[in-house]
Design an enzyme around this catalytic site. Structure first.
Site, PDB file in Angstrom:
ATOM      1  N   GLN A 120     -18.400   5.357   3.700  1.00  0.00           N
ATOM      2  CA  GLN A 120     -18.948   6.552   4.335  1.00  0.00           C
ATOM      3  C   GLN A 120     -18.752   6.613   5.845  1.00  0.00           C
ATOM      4  OE1 GLN A 120     -22.625   6.637   1.459  1.00  0.00           O
ATOM      5  NE2 GLN A 120     -22.827   8.261   2.935  1.00  0.00           N
ATOM      6  N   GLU A 180       0.807  -1.227   0.000  1.00  0.00           N
ATOM      7  CA  GLU A 180       0.000   0.000   0.000  1.00  0.00           C
ATOM      8  C   GLU A 180       0.842   1.280   0.000  1.00  0.00           C
ATOM      9  OE1 GLU A 180      -1.618  -2.708   0.758  1.00  0.00           O
ATOM     10  OE2 GLU A 180      -3.619  -2.303  -0.015  1.00  0.00           O
ATOM     11  N   HIS A 222      -1.561   3.943  -1.726  1.00  0.00           N
ATOM     12  CA  HIS A 222      -2.598   4.921  -1.392  1.00  0.00           C
ATOM     13  C   HIS A 222      -2.616   6.094  -2.362  1.00  0.00           C
ATOM     14  CE1 HIS A 222      -4.117   2.781   1.914  1.00  0.00           C
ATOM     15  NE2 HIS A 222      -3.129   3.010   2.738  1.00  0.00           N
ATOM     16  N   ARG A 271       2.524  -8.635   4.369  1.00  0.00           N
ATOM     17  CA  ARG A 271       1.563  -8.089   3.392  1.00  0.00           C
ATOM     18  C   ARG A 271       2.349  -7.487   2.244  1.00  0.00           C
ATOM     19  NH1 ARG A 271      -3.513  -4.687   4.603  1.00  0.00           N
ATOM     20  NH2 ARG A 271      -4.305  -4.338   2.510  1.00  0.00           N
ATOM     21  N   TYR A 294       3.428   1.962   1.909  1.00  0.00           N
ATOM     22  CA  TYR A 294       4.011   2.336   3.201  1.00  0.00           C
ATOM     23  C   TYR A 294       5.527   2.077   3.208  1.00  0.00           C
ATOM     24  CZ  TYR A 294      -0.680   3.047   5.139  1.00  0.00           C
ATOM     25  OH  TYR A 294      -1.941   3.513   5.393  1.00  0.00           O
TER      26      TYR A 294
HETATM   27  P1  NAP Z   1     -27.338  18.063  -1.924  1.00  0.00           P
HETATM   28  O1  NAP Z   1     -26.136  17.286  -1.693  1.00  0.00           O
HETATM   29  O2  NAP Z   1     -27.827  18.981  -0.885  1.00  0.00           O
HETATM   30  O3  NAP Z   1     -27.078  18.887  -3.250  1.00  0.00           O
HETATM   31  C1  NAP Z   1     -28.010  19.762  -3.779  1.00  0.00           C
HETATM   32  C2  NAP Z   1     -27.416  20.490  -4.973  1.00  0.00           C
HETATM   33  O4  NAP Z   1     -28.380  21.392  -5.461  1.00  0.00           O
HETATM   34  C3  NAP Z   1     -26.189  21.283  -4.652  1.00  0.00           C
HETATM   35  O5  NAP Z   1     -25.276  21.112  -5.712  1.00  0.00           O
HETATM   36  C4  NAP Z   1     -26.680  22.727  -4.583  1.00  0.00           C
HETATM   37  O6  NAP Z   1     -25.630  23.500  -5.096  1.00  0.00           O
HETATM   38  C5  NAP Z   1     -27.894  22.717  -5.467  1.00  0.00           C
HETATM   39  N1  NAP Z   1     -28.960  23.564  -4.972  1.00  0.00           N
HETATM   40  C6  NAP Z   1     -29.408  23.709  -3.699  1.00  0.00           C
HETATM   41  N2  NAP Z   1     -30.440  24.560  -3.645  1.00  0.00           N
HETATM   42  C7  NAP Z   1     -30.659  24.969  -4.907  1.00  0.00           C
HETATM   43  C8  NAP Z   1     -31.580  25.869  -5.493  1.00  0.00           C
HETATM   44  N3  NAP Z   1     -32.493  26.519  -4.741  1.00  0.00           N
HETATM   45  N4  NAP Z   1     -31.523  26.073  -6.801  1.00  0.00           N
HETATM   46  C9  NAP Z   1     -30.608  25.456  -7.556  1.00  0.00           C
HETATM   47  N5  NAP Z   1     -29.703  24.585  -7.066  1.00  0.00           N
HETATM   48  C10 NAP Z   1     -29.731  24.356  -5.749  1.00  0.00           C
HETATM   49  O7  NAP Z   1     -28.557  17.166  -2.284  1.00  0.00           O
HETATM   50  P2  NAP Z   1     -28.706  15.917  -3.256  1.00  0.00           P
HETATM   51  O8  NAP Z   1     -27.756  15.956  -4.371  1.00  0.00           O
HETATM   52  O9  NAP Z   1     -30.158  15.903  -3.572  1.00  0.00           O
HETATM   53  O10 NAP Z   1     -28.361  14.720  -2.364  1.00  0.00           O
HETATM   54  C11 NAP Z   1     -29.082  14.496  -1.205  1.00  0.00           C
HETATM   55  C12 NAP Z   1     -28.254  13.711  -0.268  1.00  0.00           C
HETATM   56  O11 NAP Z   1     -28.270  12.354  -0.643  1.00  0.00           O
HETATM   57  C13 NAP Z   1     -26.804  14.133  -0.294  1.00  0.00           C
HETATM   58  O12 NAP Z   1     -26.523  15.157   0.614  1.00  0.00           O
HETATM   59  C14 NAP Z   1     -26.112  12.900   0.030  1.00  0.00           C
HETATM   60  O13 NAP Z   1     -25.822  12.833   1.396  1.00  0.00           O
HETATM   61  C15 NAP Z   1     -27.066  11.795  -0.372  1.00  0.00           C
HETATM   62  N6  NAP Z   1     -26.458  11.175  -1.518  1.00  0.00           N
HETATM   63  C16 NAP Z   1     -25.208  10.750  -1.386  1.00  0.00           C
HETATM   64  C17 NAP Z   1     -24.604  10.183  -2.437  1.00  0.00           C
HETATM   65  C18 NAP Z   1     -23.206   9.685  -2.297  1.00  0.00           C
HETATM   66  O14 NAP Z   1     -22.573   9.389  -3.265  1.00  0.00           O
HETATM   67  N7  NAP Z   1     -22.655   9.577  -1.110  1.00  0.00           N
HETATM   68  C19 NAP Z   1     -25.249  10.040  -3.626  1.00  0.00           C
HETATM   69  C20 NAP Z   1     -26.541  10.494  -3.735  1.00  0.00           C
HETATM   70  C21 NAP Z   1     -27.137  11.077  -2.662  1.00  0.00           C
HETATM   71  P3  NAP Z   1     -25.657  25.082  -5.174  1.00  0.00           P
HETATM   72  O15 NAP Z   1     -26.442  25.532  -3.983  1.00  0.00           O
HETATM   73  O16 NAP Z   1     -24.209  25.469  -5.145  1.00  0.00           O
HETATM   74  O17 NAP Z   1     -26.286  25.398  -6.468  1.00  0.00           O
HETATM   75 FE1  SF4 Z   2     -17.633   0.918   5.419  1.00  0.00          FE
HETATM   76 FE2  SF4 Z   2     -19.944  -0.072   6.272  1.00  0.00          FE
HETATM   77 FE3  SF4 Z   2     -19.833   1.295   3.961  1.00  0.00          FE
HETATM   78 FE4  SF4 Z   2     -18.791  -1.163   4.205  1.00  0.00          FE
HETATM   79  S1  SF4 Z   2     -20.940  -0.598   4.353  1.00  0.00           S
HETATM   80  S2  SF4 Z   2     -17.825   0.574   3.262  1.00  0.00           S
HETATM   81  S3  SF4 Z   2     -17.972  -1.093   6.254  1.00  0.00           S
HETATM   82  S4  SF4 Z   2     -19.429   2.091   5.995  1.00  0.00           S
END
Ligand code: NAP
Ligand code: SF4
Length: 677
Positions: A342, A167, A255, A217, A169
């Site tokens: 996450q 990795e 990494h 490893r 290291y």
């Molecule tokens: P979000 O993360 O809050 O993003 C919303 C987007 O819309 C931002 O880019 C924001 O950017 C824009 N926005 C906010 N208000 C706005 C407005 N009034 N007019 C125009 N643009 C606006 O929400 P999301 O994309 O719906 O996701 C929801 C949640 O689901 C996320 O926070 C995340 O935790 C989860 N999620 C996670 C993943 C992942 O890969 N981990 C994938 C999908 C969903 P600006 O304000 O800069 O324009």
């Molecule tokens: Fe990490 Fe749990 Fe997501 Fe697996 S499911 S990657 S252990 S947070």
């Protein structure tokens, strides 16, 4: 019956002086638990995994000395008190019929400290600190410290040590020219560059005696320029065996590599083939790893001769009882690790304690308990998304009578959208698991049934997990026929044009972009396609396993522009350890990422925006289709109606807080509520 289910996975392994009860290693993970100094808590975390059937558990990396710690204050066996503390852990694991090896991790130039040391003074691209070049005495000190750590591990009751040689290291840094430009006996020729890892194994073996497990490893595919060839990997493996290693474990990628190696978009068992190339070349058992997360996949890896043992790390956060459930023929009850990072790696790299998105008890075993209730109640849970389903399952497991109302015709909520995204196929498994757990825990599931105030009257407790609604961005023209919501797009309900502008670049904006630039088979389901996309080759052909042609992604299915108002790098707020992958994936598909826009209007031409410092540069983002991904707001309508009627309710998940809603927070909130009902 079980022996025929997983005959390779559940077979014991004789190491001569000791035996392992099956072929499953719980791989090393830095959880941050040791740094809490709450040793009963550390012990319980590992003992639960031992009770769950892992044959051999490897600890998170322990620093051999201050300069080698991954960060200042990293845990290690420095004092007699440290040894006594670790004894608490090893005793607990042994009492649970487990075996345990302590990983010795010298970070070299990856140490987050100005005191870091390395073979040569070459700064790593992922650390701000240039390392100090070690002189001969300095190298001798590092060897001595690693050997001392191994001897102390034995004193602390461990069954073995794992010497981290991969990795990117410290030891790995000596092995390749990329980081070792020395001209003395520790640099230059390959023989010189592998002198240090071999010397470390030899002297560790000398110090610990013959009846102690020594795992090395070894980086099988470096995925960095000037990495090792496979002939060199074999040469090192054979030398390490001769020096006294009991087992060789697999490391994949440094990494700093620009190839994802464990993220959810990496195909399952995507690197087992590399370990497979070492089989038959050494006499000691060989372990493989990376993206192995079900007993079926693990069994197949072993049955096809890719390794003698399988190491799984994150799957043991998701479910401590992975092995015992497999043994009992209950594999479909194993909480699946969806490789999202996450709650584990993203936490580690933010200085937070590790946990798990699908199992909030991980690393919280002594504090979050799902004890049987002494006062069973009738509990209504409204909403079968991640938050609601998890609450229902745990409440029912604790002995409550639970009814789950879900307005849609299936469980999953927002998870059902995630599973449509190429690269997020693991979400299928998460939804399947929730459905199975609802069934086995005895929850009464009412699909296609929207709960009402009157219908909830007779329940002792009401949990509202009604989720979210899309936010209305209020852009003139957004009701035009060329404008779609992400929900319509991901449900495949509406045709999408050749050119697309996505409004909003949060998690969902990125997901929708990924969905729209792909066509046909997802590379996550096709290893050859995925290797081509990320430029992974065979280390037997090219050094480090980087394809000479570089990444060769398929052409994008559509021309996509991704927009946000914030004047910052798009995707900056995505997962700490996975954001770069999403950004790189979209860049490879030529997605135009535009920040700092103000939306004027939408019409048949596309999106009219203003950009620039003063916001007076007018621009039209031409698009056949505009997709709104502007975030979400809580859907509290039922909660408000119940409260207005004088009912006390518990509101969780997106219905509680939609900002930064994600499955991790939703599941954690649901689990903690269910534990307290
Ligand atoms: P979000 O993360 O809050 O993003 C919303 C987007 O819309 C931002 O880019 C924001 O950017 C824009 N926005 C906010 N208000 C706005 C407005 N009034 N007019 C125009 N643009 C606006 O929400 P999301 O994309 O719906 O996701 C929801 C949640 O689901 C996320 O926070 C995340 O935790 C989860 N999620 C996670 C993943 C992942 O890969 N981990 C994938 C999908 C969903 P600006 O304000 O800069 O324009
Ligand atoms: Fe990490 Fe749990 Fe997501 Fe697996 S499911 S990657 S252990 S947070």
């Amino acid at each position: 019956m079980t022996a025929t289910l997983y005959p390779h996975l559940l077979a014991p392994l004789d190491l001569g002086f000791t035996a392992l009860k099956n072929r499953v290693v719980m791989g090393s993970m830095h959880t941050g638990l040791e740094e809490t100094k709450d040793w009963p808590r550390v012990a319980e975390f590992y003992a639960e995994r031992a009770r769950g059937g892992a044959a051999l558990i490897v600890t998170g990396g322990m620093a051999p000395n201050r300069e080698g710690g991954v960060f200042p204050g990293a845990a290690g066996l420095f004092t007699d008190q440290d040894i006594a503390n670790h004894r608490v852990v090893t005793d607990a694991v042994h009492a649970a019929d487990g075996k345990m090896a302590m990983q010795i991790l010298h970070a070299g130039r990856y140490a987050y400290s100005p005191d870091c040391v390395a073979p040569s003074p070459i700064k790593s691209p992922i650390s701000p600190f240039p390392p100090k070049e070690l002189d001969e005495a300095g190298i001798e000190k590092q060897i001595a410290d690693i050997v001392t750590a191994a001897a102390r591990a034995r004193e602390a009751g461990y069954d073995g040590v794992e010497i981290m040689g991969s990795e990117g290291y410290f030891l790995n840094q000596f092995i390749v020219k990329h980081t070792n430009t020395r001209t003395d006996r520790w640099g230059g020729s390959y023989e010189n560059r592998i002198r240090l890892p071999i010397e470390v194994v030899r002297r560790v073996r000398e110090a610990v005696g013959p009846d102690f497990i020594v795992i090395f490893r070894l980086s099988m595919i470096d995925l960095v320029p000037e990495g090792s060839t496979f002939d060199e990997v074999v040469q090192l493996a054979q030398a390490v065996e001769a020096a006294g290693a009991t087992i060789i474990n697999t490391g994949i990628g440094w990494h700093e590599a620009r190839v994802p190696t464990i993220a959810t978009s990496v195909p399952r068992r995507g690197f087992a083939w590399v370990t497979g190339k070492l089989m038959g070349k050494v006499g000691v058992p060989v372990i493989t790893s990376n993206r192995i997360n079900t007993p079926d996949v693990a069994e197949d890896v072993l049955a096809t001769g890719c390794a003698d043992m399988v190491s799984m790390a994150r799957p043991f956060l998701a479910d401590a009882h992975f092995v015992s459930k497999a043994e009992e023929g209950r594999a479909d009850e194993i909480a699946p690790c969806i490789a999202c990072n996450q709650a584990c790696l993203d936490h580690t790299f933010s200085g937070k304690l590790t946990s798990c998105l699908v199992n909030p008890r991980a690393c919280h075993e002594t504090e979050l308990r799902y004890a049987p209730t002494r006062a069973p109640k009738s509990v209504a849970v409204v909403g079968g998304g991640a938050a609601g389903a998890m609450t229902a399952v745990i409440a029912a497991q604790r002995g409550h009578r639970v009814t789950l109302f879900e307005a849609a015709d299936r469980i999953g909520g927002q998870l059902n959208m995630a599973r449509e995204i190429p690269g997020k196929e693991e979400f299928h498994g998460l939804v399947d698991w929730l459905v199975k757990m609802l069934e086995v825990s005895g929850v009464e599931v009412r699909l296609g049934q929207a709960a009402t105030v009157a219908g909830l009257a007779g329940f002792d407790e009401v949990v509202i997990a009604t989720g979210v609604r899309p936010r209305d961005p209020g852009i003139p023209g957004q009701d035009g026929p060329n404008v779609l919501s992400y929900i319509d797009v991901l449900a495949g309900k509406a045709p999408v044009g050749e050119t697309v502008a996505i409004i909003g670049a949060g998690g969902i904006g990125f997901d929708v972009a990924e969905y729209l630039v792909h066509e046909g088979e997802s590379p996550t389901e096709n290893l050859t396609l995925w290797q081509r996309e990320w430029g992974v080759g065979d280390p037997a052909v090219t050094r480090g396993g980087l394809a000479p042609e570089g990444p060769r992604p398929e052409a994008p299915a559509r021309q996509v522009s991704l927009l946000q108002r914030k004047n910052e790098r798009l995707g900056k707020r995505l997962g700490k350890t996975t954001g770069w992958i999403h950004r790189a994936a979209l860049r490879m598909k030529q997605v135009e990422m535009i920040g700092g826009v103000q939306y004027d209007r939408i019409d048949a031409e596309g999106v009219h925006v203003r950009t620039g410092e003063t916001g007076d540069e007018v621009r039209v983002i031409a698009a056949d289709t505009i997709v709104l991904c502007a975030g979400q707001v809580p859907d509290r309508s039922l909660a408000d109606a119940l409260e207005a009627a004088g009912r006390k309710v518990h509101v969780i998940g997106g219905a509680d807080v939609a900002a930064e809603l994600d499955a991790k927070r939703a599941i954690d909130q649901g689990a903690r509520l269910a534990a307290s009902l």
